[in-house]
Design a protein around this motif. Structure first.
Motif, short mmCIF file in Angstrom:
data_model
loop_
_atom_site.label_atom_id
_atom_site.label_comp_id
_atom_site.label_asym_id
_atom_site.label_seq_id
_atom_site.Cartn_x
_atom_site.Cartn_y
_atom_site.Cartn_z
N PHE A 422 -8.75 -8.01 -5.61
CA PHE A 422 -7.72 -7.14 -6.20
C PHE A 422 -7.17 -6.20 -5.11
O PHE A 422 -5.96 -6.06 -4.93
CB PHE A 422 -8.34 -6.35 -7.35
CG PHE A 422 -7.38 -5.52 -8.12
CD1 PHE A 422 -6.58 -6.09 -9.10
CD2 PHE A 422 -7.26 -4.15 -7.88
CE1 PHE A 422 -5.67 -5.33 -9.83
CE2 PHE A 422 -6.35 -3.38 -8.60
CZ PHE A 422 -5.56 -3.97 -9.57
N ALA A 423 -8.11 -5.57 -4.39
CA ALA A 423 -7.69 -4.64 -3.32
C ALA A 423 -6.91 -5.38 -2.24
O ALA A 423 -5.92 -4.88 -1.71
CB ALA A 423 -8.92 -3.95 -2.73
N ARG A 424 -7.37 -6.60 -1.94
CA ARG A 424 -6.70 -7.38 -0.90
C ARG A 424 -5.27 -7.75 -1.34
O ARG A 424 -4.34 -7.69 -0.53
CB ARG A 424 -7.50 -8.65 -0.62
CG ARG A 424 -6.96 -9.46 0.51
CD ARG A 424 -7.85 -10.66 0.84
NE ARG A 424 -7.35 -11.33 2.02
CZ ARG A 424 -6.35 -12.20 2.00
NH1 ARG A 424 -5.74 -12.50 0.88
NH2 ARG A 424 -5.94 -12.75 3.14
N ALA A 425 -5.13 -8.09 -2.62
CA ALA A 425 -3.80 -8.46 -3.12
C ALA A 425 -2.82 -7.29 -2.96
O ALA A 425 -1.68 -7.48 -2.57
CB ALA A 425 -3.90 -8.90 -4.57
N LEU A 426 -3.29 -6.08 -3.22
CA LEU A 426 -2.40 -4.92 -3.05
C LEU A 426 -2.13 -4.65 -1.57
O LEU A 426 -1.03 -4.28 -1.18
CB LEU A 426 -2.99 -3.68 -3.72
CG LEU A 426 -2.98 -3.67 -5.25
CD1 LEU A 426 -3.52 -2.35 -5.77
CD2 LEU A 426 -1.57 -3.90 -5.80
N ARG A 427 -3.16 -4.86 -0.75
CA ARG A 427 -2.97 -4.64 0.70
C ARG A 427 -1.97 -5.61 1.29
O ARG A 427 -1.28 -5.30 2.24
CB ARG A 427 -4.30 -4.81 1.45
CG ARG A 427 -5.23 -3.62 1.42
CD ARG A 427 -6.21 -3.67 2.56
NE ARG A 427 -6.87 -4.96 2.71
CZ ARG A 427 -7.97 -5.35 2.03
NH1 ARG A 427 -8.52 -4.52 1.18
NH2 ARG A 427 -8.49 -6.53 2.24
N THR A 428 -1.90 -6.83 0.72
CA THR A 428 -1.00 -7.83 1.29
C THR A 428 0.31 -7.92 0.51
O THR A 428 1.12 -8.79 0.75
CB THR A 428 -1.67 -9.22 1.32
OG1 THR A 428 -2.18 -9.50 0.01
CG2 THR A 428 -2.81 -9.25 2.32
N ASP A 430 4.08 -6.25 -0.63
CA ASP A 430 5.13 -5.72 0.24
C ASP A 430 5.88 -4.61 -0.47
O ASP A 430 6.58 -4.89 -1.43
CB ASP A 430 6.06 -6.88 0.61
CG ASP A 430 7.02 -6.49 1.69
OD1 ASP A 430 6.75 -5.50 2.40
OD2 ASP A 430 8.07 -7.15 1.82
N PRO A 431 5.79 -3.36 -0.05
CA PRO A 431 4.98 -2.85 1.05
C PRO A 431 3.48 -2.90 0.72
O PRO A 431 3.11 -2.93 -0.45
CB PRO A 431 5.44 -1.39 1.19
CG PRO A 431 5.95 -1.02 -0.15
CD PRO A 431 6.51 -2.28 -0.74
N ALA A 432 2.68 -2.89 1.77
CA ALA A 432 1.24 -2.92 1.59
C ALA A 432 0.78 -1.63 0.90
O ALA A 432 1.34 -0.56 1.14
CB ALA A 432 0.56 -3.05 2.95
N ILE A 433 -0.23 -1.75 0.04
CA ILE A 433 -0.78 -0.56 -0.62
C ILE A 433 -2.27 -0.52 -0.32
O ILE A 433 -2.98 -1.48 -0.59
CB ILE A 433 -0.55 -0.61 -2.14
CG1 ILE A 433 0.96 -0.64 -2.43
CG2 ILE A 433 -1.21 0.60 -2.82
CD1 ILE A 433 1.30 -0.89 -3.87
N VAL A 434 -2.71 0.58 0.26
CA VAL A 434 -4.13 0.70 0.60
C VAL A 434 -4.73 1.84 -0.22
O VAL A 434 -4.27 2.98 -0.15
CB VAL A 434 -4.33 1.00 2.11
CG1 VAL A 434 -5.81 1.01 2.45
CG2 VAL A 434 -3.60 -0.04 2.96
N GLY A 435 -5.72 1.51 -1.04
CA GLY A 435 -6.40 2.53 -1.83
C GLY A 435 -7.81 2.73 -1.33
O GLY A 435 -8.12 2.39 -0.19
#
Ligand SMILES: *Cc1c(COP(=O)(O)O)cnc(C)c1O
Length: 466
Positions: A422-428, A430-435
């Motif tokens: 889940f975290a990886r999907a948000l990181r990849t 566009d734009p990347a999201i890092v929580g």
């Protein structure tokens, strides 16, 4: 001929691939050098696979091969090119995410200077060669009350230059409690060694007294150094020497006092609840001879190292050969000058400098935005549970409790795909999201998210629908 050798022979060749229309397109986009390198790597990968196969395997067809090649090139590009990130980590000065975002005024100044030529070393009124950093230095002196200023590439460079210019082959006295690692391989003792200065450690990790410094001073002593350890704190049975006391000792022994204040606040951060953040102007007022700090931490400007202090000392740093190797470019000068100008009006600075604006956002406002994001994402199938939680944001990566601030987060529990994916999907996205991951949830900390990015956060979470 064995099936294996046969299969290896039937692998597409570099030349054959380059002749196809699909690969020609890739060459246009990524350049032939990159494409050829990745074709070779992909061929090698299949060679290995075919050789070690237990049962005979078919080599890939040209379309299959092209598909893999395309993916290889895309992944490579993504991992090497900078991409914009929505910082939902709650870490305001995240070194991995580029530290301080710049004010619009700084961005515009940089763009304007980047596009054409600029008066970098030309005095336009006189038509003569001018000083590279005149205007920025004047601004720094005006804002911090310094006699002289110099700007270099970063604070590590500033430290190294100060030690090389003022203490080469001599001893620098520093407390054992301040021999810190800042992260990213910045270890004070190593920087000092590289500068040619000899470290003279005094006191202990938790306690250093003025008498410890005094006892260490001898014929070879060249300077006294005080470092503000922003990413850790010794609490409990601890004692540090106040700057003013060290300055008094320095004066008596005719030794310069260098103060590395680290984050370089130009406004008092006590108003945001951060105690103990040294102010550049206060450090100078208390008599530090040279003050060092980063431009991209609390100042909220571009990456650089700021050196303030007495004219004679700053001049000797500026004239040191190493200064040329650490000098900043025109873009940094433009961005720094524009950021500094904003500080002339403290209220305007609060509004315009992104870091200050983020810090200044009331918790209730964060809560309102978090509620709206939670509401807009709760029906997403991949979201099992979404909740708004109170938490703490951090000034820097290794923040101590004195550098934390109340915040509000959107906490998401994924339904099927597991937290890491889940975290990886948000990181990849566009734009990347890092929580930040906390137990079995992903926290999106709104302290470091700009309000105009909320919609993108919602869209990215909604985009996780299979
Ligand atoms: C961050 C920091 C540095 C290093 O600064 P850079 O600009 O990253 O080179 C040095 N000293 C202190 C005390 C710091 O906090």
């Amino acid at each position: 001929m064995t099936d294996q050798t046969n299969a290896l022979r039937r692998l597409p060749s570099v030349g054959k691939l380059l002749a196809t229309a699909d690969v020609k397109q890739l060459v246009e986009r990524y350049g032939s050098r990159r494409v050829v390198a990745e074709i070779r790597a992909e061929i090698e990968h299949h060679r290995q696979r075919l050789r070690s196969a237990v049962a005979p395997e078919e080599p890939p067809t040209v379309p299959q091969f092209t598909q893999w090649l395309r993916q290889r090139l895309r992944l490579r590009e993504e991992s090497t090119v900078l991409r914009p990130v929505i910082n939902a980590t709650g870490i305001l000065l995240h070194t991995g995410l580029g530290r301080a975002p710049l004010a619009t005024q700084a961005v515009e100044a940089i763009a304007e200077i980047a596009r054409g030529y600029a008066s970098v070393e030309l005095d336009l009124a006189a038509g003569e060669r001018g000083q590279r950093m005149r205007s920025v230095e004047d601004l720094l002196c005006e804002l911090c009350g310094a006699e002289a200023a110099l700007v270099v590439n970063n604070n590590a460079a500033a430290t190294m230059l100060a030690l090389a210019a003022l203490a080469k082959d001599g001893e620098v006295v520093v407390s054992r409690g301040e021999l810190i690692e800042i992260g990213g391989q910045f270890r004070l003792p190593e920087i000092m060694a590289a500068s040619g200065a000899v470290l003279r450690e005094v006191g202990t990790t938790n306690k250093t007294r003025l008498s410890d410094y005094a006892k260490a001073i001898g014929d070879r002593t060249a300077a006294l150094l005080l470092v503000h350890p922003s990413n850790y704190a010794v609490v409990g049975f601890a004692q540090q020497v106040p700057l003013a006391d060290l300055v008094a000792l320095g004066r008596r022994c005719e030794l310069p006092v260098i103060h590395d204040i680290g984050s370089g606040a130009l406004v008092d951060f006590a108003q945001f609840g951060f105690r103990d953040e040294p102010l550049a102007s206060r450090s100078l007022d208390q008599g530090a001879d040279v003050v060092l700090f980063s431009g991209d931490k609390l100042l909220g400007g571009p990456q650089c190292g700021v050196i303030l202090g007495r004219r004679g000392l700053v001049d000797s740093l500026a004239q040191h050969p190493m200064a040329r190797a650490m000098r900043v470019d025109k873009l940094t000068l433009a961005g720094l000058a524009a950021t500094l100008k904003l500080y002339r009006d403290p209220e305007g600075a609060m509004m315009n400098i992104p870091l200050l604006r983020l810090l200044n956002t009331p918790v209730d406002e964060l809560r309102g935005r978090a509620n709206a994001i939670a509401l807009a994402t709760q029906s997403v199938r991949e979201v099992q549970h979404v909740e708004v939680v109170d938490d703490q944001s951090f000034l820097g990566g290794g923040s101590v409790p004195a550098q934390q601030q109340a915040t509000v987060c959107v906490a998401i529990t994924p339904r099927t795909i597991g937290l890491d994916r889940f975290a990886r999907a948000l990181r990849t996205s566009d734009p990347a999201i890092v929580g930040r991951i906390r137990q079995d949830r992903l926290l999106l900390d709104l302290r470091t998210v700009f309000p105009e990015q909320d919609a993108q956060v919602v869209e990215a979470v909604r985009g996780l629908e299979p």
